[in-house]
Design a protein around this motif. Structure first.
Motif, PDB file in Angstrom:
ATOM      1  N   LEU A 137       0.847  -1.181   0.000  1.00 53.90           N
ATOM      2  CA  LEU A 137       0.000   0.000   0.000  1.00 53.90           C
ATOM      3  C   LEU A 137       0.886   1.235   0.000  1.00 53.90           C
ATOM      4  CD1 LEU A 137      -3.174   0.262   0.463  1.00 53.90           C
ATOM      5  CD2 LEU A 137      -2.575   0.927   2.770  1.00 53.90           C
ATOM      6  N   ASP A 138       0.534   2.211  -0.829  1.00 54.06           N
ATOM      7  CA  ASP A 138       1.260   3.486  -0.820  1.00 54.06           C
ATOM      8  C   ASP A 138       0.291   4.597  -0.458  1.00 54.06           C
ATOM      9  OD1 ASP A 138       3.413   2.154  -1.686  1.00 54.06           O
ATOM     10  OD2 ASP A 138       3.514   3.077  -3.678  1.00 54.06           O
ATOM     11  N   VAL A 139       0.714   5.481   0.410  1.00 54.02           N
ATOM     12  CA  VAL A 139      -0.059   6.706   0.621  1.00 54.02           C
ATOM     13  C   VAL A 139       0.819   7.846   0.140  1.00 54.02           C
ATOM     14  CG1 VAL A 139      -1.200   8.190   2.281  1.00 54.02           C
ATOM     15  CG2 VAL A 139      -1.249   5.715   2.620  1.00 54.02           C
ATOM     16  N   GLU A 140       0.318   8.565  -0.890  1.00 57.35           N
ATOM     17  CA  GLU A 140       1.117   9.635  -1.481  1.00 57.35           C
ATOM     18  C   GLU A 140       0.999  10.900  -0.641  1.00 57.35           C
ATOM     19  OE1 GLU A 140       2.787   8.871  -4.152  1.00 57.35           O
ATOM     20  OE2 GLU A 140       1.739   7.073  -4.851  1.00 57.35           O
ATOM     21  N   GLU A 141       2.023  11.718  -0.727  1.00 54.57           N
ATOM     22  CA  GLU A 141       2.017  12.961   0.033  1.00 54.57           C
ATOM     23  C   GLU A 141       0.878  13.866  -0.446  1.00 54.57           C
ATOM     24  OE1 GLU A 141       5.972  14.294   0.475  1.00 54.57           O
ATOM     25  OE2 GLU A 141       5.370  16.111   1.536  1.00 54.57           O
ATOM     26  N   GLY A 142       0.127  14.408   0.492  1.00 54.94           N
ATOM     27  CA  GLY A 142      -0.888  15.399   0.165  1.00 54.94           C
ATOM     28  C   GLY A 142      -2.236  14.849  -0.259  1.00 54.94           C
ATOM     29  N   GLU A 143      -2.407  13.539  -0.254  1.00 54.62           N
ATOM     30  CA  GLU A 143      -3.702  13.006  -0.693  1.00 54.62           C
ATOM     31  C   GLU A 143      -4.576  12.604   0.505  1.00 54.62           C
ATOM     32  OE1 GLU A 143      -3.605   9.413  -2.950  1.00 54.62           O
ATOM     33  OE2 GLU A 143      -2.379   8.346  -1.494  1.00 54.62           O
ATOM     34  N   ILE A 144      -5.841  12.346   0.190  1.00 54.55           N
ATOM     35  CA  ILE A 144      -6.727  11.735   1.178  1.00 54.55           C
ATOM     36  C   ILE A 144      -6.968  10.317   0.705  1.00 54.55           C
ATOM     37  CG2 ILE A 144      -8.999  11.753   2.275  1.00 54.55           C
ATOM     38  CD1 ILE A 144      -9.117  14.727   1.938  1.00 54.55           C
ATOM     39  N   MET A 145      -6.459   9.377   1.495  1.00 53.75           N
ATOM     40  CA  MET A 145      -6.557   7.973   1.097  1.00 53.75           C
ATOM     41  C   MET A 145      -7.490   7.280   2.080  1.00 53.75           C
ATOM     42  SD  MET A 145      -4.679   5.412  -0.601  1.00 53.75           S
ATOM     43  CE  MET A 145      -4.621   3.651  -0.451  1.00 53.75           C
ATOM     44  N   ALA A 146      -8.339   6.399   1.567  1.00 56.53           N
ATOM     45  CA  ALA A 146      -9.249   5.692   2.464  1.00 56.53           C
ATOM     46  C   ALA A 146      -8.993   4.195   2.392  1.00 56.53           C
ATOM     47  CB  ALA A 146     -10.692   5.979   2.095  1.00 56.53           C
ATOM     48  N   LEU A 147      -9.265   3.535   3.496  1.00 62.44           N
ATOM     49  CA  LEU A 147      -9.147   2.086   3.564  1.00 62.44           C
ATOM     50  C   LEU A 147     -10.511   1.571   3.998  1.00 62.44           C
ATOM     51  CD1 LEU A 147      -7.179  -0.328   3.498  1.00 62.44           C
ATOM     52  CD2 LEU A 147      -6.723   0.087   5.902  1.00 62.44           C
ATOM     53  N   ILE A 148     -11.117   0.742   3.145  1.00 65.75           N
ATOM     54  CA  ILE A 148     -12.431   0.221   3.516  1.00 65.75           C
ATOM     55  C   ILE A 148     -12.406  -1.301   3.498  1.00 65.75           C
ATOM     56  CG2 ILE A 148     -13.653   2.235   2.628  1.00 65.75           C
ATOM     57  CD1 ILE A 148     -14.449   0.593   0.199  1.00 65.75           C
ATOM     58  N   GLY A 149     -13.452  -1.889   4.009  1.00 69.43           N
ATOM     59  CA  GLY A 149     -13.529  -3.339   4.052  1.00 69.43           C
ATOM     60  C   GLY A 149     -14.542  -3.761   5.081  1.00 69.43           C
ATOM     61  N   PRO A 150     -15.033  -5.015   4.983  1.00 65.61           N
ATOM     62  CA  PRO A 150     -16.024  -5.487   5.949  1.00 65.61           C
ATOM     63  C   PRO A 150     -15.444  -5.523   7.362  1.00 65.61           C
ATOM     64  CG  PRO A 150     -15.730  -7.060   4.137  1.00 65.61           C
ATOM     65  CD  PRO A 150     -14.665  -6.047   4.017  1.00 65.61           C
ATOM     66  N   ASN A 151     -16.317  -5.684   8.337  1.00 63.04           N
ATOM     67  CA  ASN A 151     -15.867  -5.814   9.722  1.00 63.04           C
ATOM     68  C   ASN A 151     -14.882  -6.964   9.854  1.00 63.04           C
ATOM     69  OD1 ASN A 151     -17.206  -3.723  10.950  1.00 63.04           O
ATOM     70  ND2 ASN A 151     -19.096  -4.911  11.166  1.00 63.04           N
ATOM     71  N   GLY A 152     -13.811  -6.716  10.601  1.00 66.58           N
ATOM     72  CA  GLY A 152     -12.840  -7.782  10.836  1.00 66.58           C
ATOM     73  C   GLY A 152     -11.894  -8.005   9.677  1.00 66.58           C
ATOM     74  N   ALA A 153     -11.891  -7.086   8.701  1.00 67.22           N
ATOM     75  CA  ALA A 153     -11.024  -7.259   7.544  1.00 67.22           C
ATOM     76  C   ALA A 153      -9.570  -6.946   7.865  1.00 67.22           C
ATOM     77  CB  ALA A 153     -11.504  -6.391   6.392  1.00 67.22           C
ATOM     78  N   GLY A 154      -9.343  -6.256   8.979  1.00 72.24           N
ATOM     79  CA  GLY A 154      -7.967  -5.945   9.375  1.00 72.24           C
ATOM     80  C   GLY A 154      -7.594  -4.481   9.179  1.00 72.24           C
ATOM     81  N   LYS A 155      -8.606  -3.613   9.048  1.00 69.94           N
ATOM     82  CA  LYS A 155      -8.318  -2.205   8.796  1.00 69.94           C
ATOM     83  C   LYS A 155      -7.630  -1.544   9.999  1.00 69.94           C
ATOM     84  CE  LYS A 155     -12.670  -1.235   8.182  1.00 69.94           C
ATOM     85  NZ  LYS A 155     -13.392  -2.488   8.453  1.00 69.94           N
ATOM     86  N   SER A 156      -8.234  -1.725  11.164  1.00 70.56           N
ATOM     87  CA  SER A 156      -7.638  -1.113  12.354  1.00 70.56           C
ATOM     88  C   SER A 156      -6.291  -1.754  12.667  1.00 70.56           C
ATOM     89  CB  SER A 156      -8.572  -1.267  13.554  1.00 70.56           C
ATOM     90  OG  SER A 156      -9.687  -0.431  13.398  1.00 70.56           O
ATOM     91  N   THR A 157      -6.161  -3.049  12.330  1.00 69.45           N
ATOM     92  CA  THR A 157      -4.880  -3.725  12.574  1.00 69.45           C
ATOM     93  C   THR A 157      -3.784  -3.079  11.726  1.00 69.45           C
ATOM     94  OG1 THR A 157      -6.142  -5.732  12.922  1.00 69.45           O
ATOM     95  CG2 THR A 157      -3.775  -5.970  12.691  1.00 69.45           C
ATOM     96  N   ILE A 158      -4.143  -2.688  10.506  1.00 71.28           N
ATOM     97  CA  ILE A 158      -3.153  -2.000   9.674  1.00 71.28           C
ATOM     98  C   ILE A 158      -2.725  -0.687  10.327  1.00 71.28           C
ATOM     99  CG2 ILE A 158      -2.901  -0.725   7.505  1.00 71.28           C
ATOM    100  CD1 ILE A 158      -3.877  -3.008   6.029  1.00 71.28           C
ATOM    101  N   PHE A 159      -3.685   0.047  10.890  1.00 67.66           N
ATOM    102  CA  PHE A 159      -3.332   1.282  11.604  1.00 67.66           C
ATOM    103  C   PHE A 159      -2.419   0.975  12.792  1.00 67.66           C
ATOM    104  CE2 PHE A 159      -6.633   4.774  10.515  1.00 67.66           C
ATOM    105  CZ  PHE A 159      -6.281   4.654   9.191  1.00 67.66           C
ATOM    106  N   ASN A 160      -2.738  -0.121  13.490  1.00 67.65           N
ATOM    107  CA  ASN A 160      -1.908  -0.473  14.638  1.00 67.65           C
ATOM    108  C   ASN A 160      -0.508  -0.906  14.211  1.00 67.65           C
ATOM    109  OD1 ASN A 160      -3.795   0.157  16.564  1.00 67.65           O
ATOM    110  ND2 ASN A 160      -4.699  -1.899  16.595  1.00 67.65           N
ATOM    111  N   LEU A 161      -0.406  -1.486  13.017  1.00 72.35           N
ATOM    112  CA  LEU A 161       0.916  -1.832  12.488  1.00 72.35           C
ATOM    113  C   LEU A 161       1.700  -0.569  12.168  1.00 72.35           C
ATOM    114  CD1 LEU A 161       0.283  -4.728   9.928  1.00 72.35           C
ATOM    115  CD2 LEU A 161       1.509  -4.856  12.079  1.00 72.35           C
TER     116      LEU A 161
END
Lengths: 257, 304
Positions: free
Chosen positions: A25-49
């Motif tokens: 996954l790349d987040v470019e400078e200056g953009e608004i990037m979103a991460l979506i997915g069903p419950n339990g897909a691991g979104k918050s885990t990615i933030f915790n990583l």
């Protein structure tokens, strides 16, 4: 453009469960990037990583071109990544202002000696500077008038905004918002939308996890979709919306029929 | 002149006053780690003990001037706290409490068996040769401790401690080095306990390792819980009441500990945050006096 944040095959296992599986996954400078997915897909885990709450089992994470995988959370925060939490984690016993002042922790340097020499001009100057910063951040989310209220007495939507102000006080290059619109009414969501846009306009890259599709589609430059720990799509909102794999995993089978 | 004034006070009353002063120093010390940082210590009497014996030995063996002794025993205690705090402060809650409890027992047993601390006989400490009478010194140190505590509470350092108390994960996500701040808070806390112990040793003139047992730790904890955890006026108030209570309740002889216990139970039922918990006195006083905040805060108020 250069990638501000780069996840390279990031993986984490909890026992036999692979919560995040080889995500690039790349987040470019200056953009608004979103991460979506069903419950339990691991979104918050990615933030915790990213923020170092968990170190990745495999793979790398780099921020501003430097590896941050396995660093302590406070080091990563100090490097310029601010975040909010899905289940609000404010310092409940403290005032709104104190919460944001704690967010500004890394912007100051006086420690125990500073505490004991509180009345000396250099310490007072720093305290004044942190206070200015805190109030500036509070006004960015329109909460300056509540500076002296206890954080736990704020209504839910304002608590979410206070978390954003606290994360902004780090003066981050990247801010991670974990479901910022959760529990807000449509009007509050609209205000939040403007606030997030203003935050980006002030030079902070935004990376957010959100469930509300309307909110995400209207706000993001790019969207990544996660399902069972695997990234299944990545692209502009309209591309993602049209992607059959995404429709099946997240929007539901037959949504296009 | 001061000496004359001190001599004119009833010695029994004076003794109570000094106990209160030392109680305030100890309570404020424990308040830093337990009230402000939220780390429960059930072994703080051990730090008082370390400070008391360090001070007594400095006076007895080296004849160091008293003021220097006071600071050195505080610093020594802080060093001991930093050393044991590094491994044990990784624990939280009950685990940490048990660990500090164990540490306190170890300190007691070690002092009871060391030749240099005179084993179970304890140490007799000669009264210090100072220009100021002992009660006045206790008063000054107590006031300095109150000032230092207030400064710490309203500083960047103190805010980091409060953040750790309220939510560790959020605190580290704000860039606060939790391990480091906990150890620092523990050391500051022990410094205060150590100076309190040193004053205790020199005022009483006799110390015994058994004086600093579990009950002493619980006493200190009761003071800050009674006043309200994390509240400085609360700690001062709690320390004053609990240091004086055993004396004032003496007329009840055998029943006094029962009354004391009942008081604590009632308090916890009707005022679980402590007598003065959750009251911001600085704000109250400033508002009463009509003092306006400075700088950025004033701009903020005017905008409203």
């Amino acid at each position: 453009m250069t990638a501000l944040l780069k996840l390279d095959n990031a993986t984490i296992r909890f026992g036999g469960l692979v919560a995040v599986n080889g995500v690039n996954l790349d987040v470019e400078e200056g953009e608004i990037m979103a991460l979506i997915g069903p419950n339990g897909a691991g979104k918050s885990t990615i933030f915790n990583l990213i923020t170092g709450i968990y170190p990745p089992t495999e793979g790398g994470i780099s921020f501003k071109g430097k590896s941050i995988a396995g660093l302590q959370p406070h080091v990563i925060a100090g490097g310029g990544i601010g975040r909010t939490f899905q289940n609000i984690r404010l310092f409940n016993e403290l005032t709104v202002l104190e919460n944001v002042l704690i967010g500004a922790h890394t912007r100051g340097s006086w420690n125990l000696t500073g505490a004991l020499l509180k009345l000396l001009p250099p310490v007072r100057r720093e305290e004044g500077r942190l206070l200015e910063l805190a109030i500036h951040c509070l006004s960015q989310v329109d909460l300056a008038h509540k500076a002296y209220e206890q954080a736990c007495n704020l209504p839910y939507g304002e608590q979410r905004r206070l978390e954003i102000a606290r994360a902004l006080a780090i003066e981050p290059a990247l801010i991670l918002l974990d479901e910022p619109a959760a529990g807000m009414n449509p009007q509050e969501k609209q205000t939040l939308l403007t606030m997030v846009r203003n935050i980006r306009a002030s030079g902070v890259t935004v990376f957010l996890v959100e469930h509300d599709m309307k909110f995400v589609m209207g706000l993001s430059d790019r969207i990544a979709v996660l399902d069972y720990g695997v990234k299944i799509a990545d692209g502009k909102p309209e591309e993602v919306r049209a992607n059959p794999a995404v429709i099946e995993a997240y929007l539901g089978k037959g949504a296009t029929n | 002149m001061l000496q004359g004034f001190v001599n004119s006070i009833d010695p029994y009353f004076l003794q109570i006053l000094v106990n209160i002063g030392i109680g305030i120093i100890l309570a404020l010390g424990l308040n830093i780690i337990t009230g402000l940082t939220g780390q429960l210590s059930l072994g703080h009497a051990a730090f008082m003990s370390v400070g008391a014996f360090a001070g007594a030995l400095l006076t007895l063996k080296t004849g160091t001037p008293f003021y220097l002794t006071l600071i050195l025993s505080g610093l020594f205690t802080a060093a001991v706290a930093a050393l044991i705090g590094w491994p044990i402060l990784r624990l939280t809650g009950d685990y940490l409490a048990i660990c500090t409890l164990g540490f306190a027992e170890i300190v007691k047993v070690v002092f009871l068996n060391l030749e240099i601390t005179n084993k179970a006989l304890g140490l007799t400490v000669p009264p210090p040769q100072t220009a100021l009478p002992m009660p006045v010194i206790v008063l000054i140190v107590a006031i300095l401790t109150i000032i230092a505590s207030t400064f710490i509470q309203n500083s960047r350092f103190g805010r980091a401690l409060k953040a750790i108390r309220d939510d560790e994960i959020a605190a580290e996500s704000m860039g606060i080095n939790i391990a480091r701040y906990k150890v620092q808070a523990f050391a500051v806390s022990a410094f205060m306990a150590g100076t309190g112990g040193c004053l205790y040793a020199h005022f009483l003139g006799y110390i015994n390792p058994s004086d600093f047992g579990f009950l002493k730790s619980v006493d200190m904890l009761s003071m800050i819980v009674l006043g309200g955890l994390g509240s400085i006026p609360g700690a001062v108030f709690g320390a004053s009441i609990l240091s004086a209570a055993p004396e004032f309740l003496r007329f009840m002889s055998q029943y006094r500990m029962m009354v004391y216990g009942a008081l604590m139970v009632f308090l916890m039922v009707f005022r679980p945050n402590g007598l003065l918990g959750g009251i911001n006195f600085t704000d109250l006083v400033l508002r009463k006096l009509g003092v306006r905040p400075r700088g950025a805060l004033r701009n903020l108020e005017e905008k409203q």
